[in-house]
Design an enzyme around this catalytic site. Structure first.
Site, PDB file in Angstrom:
ATOM      1  N   ASN A   9      42.195  48.790  47.012  1.00 47.61           N
ATOM      2  CA  ASN A   9      43.074  48.547  45.856  1.00 47.61           C
ATOM      3  C   ASN A   9      42.665  47.233  45.192  1.00 47.61           C
ATOM      4  O   ASN A   9      42.942  46.160  45.724  1.00 47.61           O
ATOM      5  CB  ASN A   9      44.529  48.479  46.358  1.00 47.61           C
ATOM      6  CG  ASN A   9      45.507  48.034  45.268  1.00 47.61           C
ATOM      7  OD1 ASN A   9      45.195  48.093  44.084  1.00 47.61           O
ATOM      8  ND2 ASN A   9      46.688  47.591  45.687  1.00 47.61           N
ATOM      9  N   LYS A  11      43.842  45.960  42.545  1.00 54.59           N
ATOM     10  CA  LYS A  11      44.939  45.328  41.787  1.00 54.59           C
ATOM     11  C   LYS A  11      44.419  44.928  40.398  1.00 54.59           C
ATOM     12  O   LYS A  11      43.537  45.606  39.872  1.00 54.59           O
ATOM     13  CB  LYS A  11      45.506  44.128  42.548  1.00 54.59           C
ATOM     14  CG  LYS A  11      45.763  44.453  44.020  1.00 54.59           C
ATOM     15  CD  LYS A  11      46.564  43.408  44.703  1.00 54.59           C
ATOM     16  CE  LYS A  11      46.633  43.712  46.186  1.00 54.59           C
ATOM     17  NZ  LYS A  11      47.629  42.958  46.886  1.00 54.59           N
ATOM     18  N   HIS A  95      53.734  50.947  45.787  1.00 57.01           N
ATOM     19  CA  HIS A  95      53.164  49.686  46.279  1.00 57.01           C
ATOM     20  C   HIS A  95      54.223  48.588  46.132  1.00 57.01           C
ATOM     21  O   HIS A  95      54.975  48.567  45.156  1.00 57.01           O
ATOM     22  CB  HIS A  95      51.901  49.329  45.492  1.00 57.01           C
ATOM     23  CG  HIS A  95      51.136  48.192  46.101  1.00 57.01           C
ATOM     24  ND1 HIS A  95      51.528  46.886  45.941  1.00 57.01           N
ATOM     25  CD2 HIS A  95      50.044  48.170  46.902  1.00 57.01           C
ATOM     26  CE1 HIS A  95      50.688  46.108  46.620  1.00 57.01           C
ATOM     27  NE2 HIS A  95      49.777  46.853  47.210  1.00 57.01           N
ATOM     28  N   GLU A  97      54.110  45.624  45.213  1.00 57.27           N
ATOM     29  CA  GLU A  97      54.073  44.858  43.954  1.00 57.27           C
ATOM     30  C   GLU A  97      54.716  45.638  42.814  1.00 57.27           C
ATOM     31  O   GLU A  97      55.334  45.058  41.916  1.00 57.27           O
ATOM     32  CB  GLU A  97      52.612  44.470  43.631  1.00 57.27           C
ATOM     33  CG  GLU A  97      52.131  43.370  44.566  1.00 57.27           C
ATOM     34  CD  GLU A  97      50.640  43.368  44.855  1.00 57.27           C
ATOM     35  OE1 GLU A  97      49.857  43.974  44.095  1.00 57.27           O
ATOM     36  OE2 GLU A  97      50.249  42.761  45.877  1.00 57.27           O
TER      37      GLU A  97
END
Ligand code: PEP
Length: 250
Positions: A9, A11, A95, A97
């Site tokens: 990931n 991000k 997720h 976040e």
């Protein structure tokens, strides 16, 4: 037999140059493609480039989120069918976040999982407790609650498409990894909960660990009985580290 999955990931990191670096690194690497599944999950704008750069390698692409509706007046949102057109194989849902910074709740996460499955995209459902919840010994309730919130809204057939990633929030991006025993304990609880739904599903569903996994700790985490792969953040931005973790899983 559960095929390990290693998913990186990125991000909100990366660039066209990094996609190219990864493409070159993957083409130089010999993976036993049948022994392990690998995914890179870059930001949306790089999906097409990643798909092209990873062609001829066993690496598949994933997206970091999607919206739970098919189309319409949802400025800034991206639908499952759009991701499908770009060759996306996996998508992260839930997720931490997204839960925290973008206020996505269980209902939104369920809608995303359903939308992905309807398009044949595999949702990687992320679950995990905060440090406070762990300190209060509530981690099992939190994590199993997040799992149930999605499982209860899916049909038997839909449930079979899911991958689950246990990501203790206190271990994400902090350099502090759950010990293999801590991770295995939660993975075993998740698998036991899956048995309430369906024995076969519990045996076959892949449960990934995420939270500061790196080459130095990957092998030990991945050798735990109920850990079937990793969701990697920071270490997925360096081709050598990411490939080392893939080899630890294979
Ligand atoms: C993540 O964000 O999914 C993650 C596991 O990050 P990191 O590996 O950097 O802790």
């Amino acid at each position: 037999m559960r095929i390990p999955l290693i998913a990186g990931n990125w991000k909100m990191n990366g660039s066209l140059a990094l996609i190219e670096d990864f493409g070159n690194a993957f083409s130089r690497t010999s993976f036993l493609s049948s022994a392990i599944d690998i995914a890179v999950i870059p930001p949306f704008p790089y999906l097409a480039n990643a798909d092209e750069a990873f062609e001829g390698t066993p690496v598949q692409i994933g997206a970091q989120t999607l919206y739970g509706e098919a189309s319409g007046a949802f400025t800034g949102a991206v639908s499952a069918s759009m991701l499908k057109e770009f060759g996306v194989h996996y998508v992260l849902v839930g997720h931490s976040e997204r839960r925290t910074l973008f206020k996505e709740d269980d209902a939104a996460i369920l809608a995303q999982a359903r939308a992905a499955i309807d398009e044949g995209i595999v949702p990687i459902l992320c679950v995990g407790e905060t440090l406070e919840e762990r300190d209060e010994n509530r981690f099992d309730d939190v994590v199993l609650g997040q799992l149930d919130a999605v499982m209860n809204g899916l049909s038997e057939e839909q449930r079979r498409q899911l991958v689950v990633a246990y990501e203790p929030v206190w271990a994400i991006g902090t350099g502090r990894t759950a010990t293999p025993e801590q991770a295995q304990e939660v993975h075993a609880s998740l698998r036991a909960r899956l048995r309430h739904y369906d024995e076969n599903l519990a045996d076959n569903m892949r449960l990934l660990y995420g939270g500061s996994m790196k080459p130095a700790n990957a092998q030990e985490l991945l050798s735990q009985a109920d850990i079937d792969g990793g969701l990697i953040g920071g270490a997925s931005l360096k081709p050598d580290d990411f490939i080392a973790i893939c080899h630890a899983a294979g």
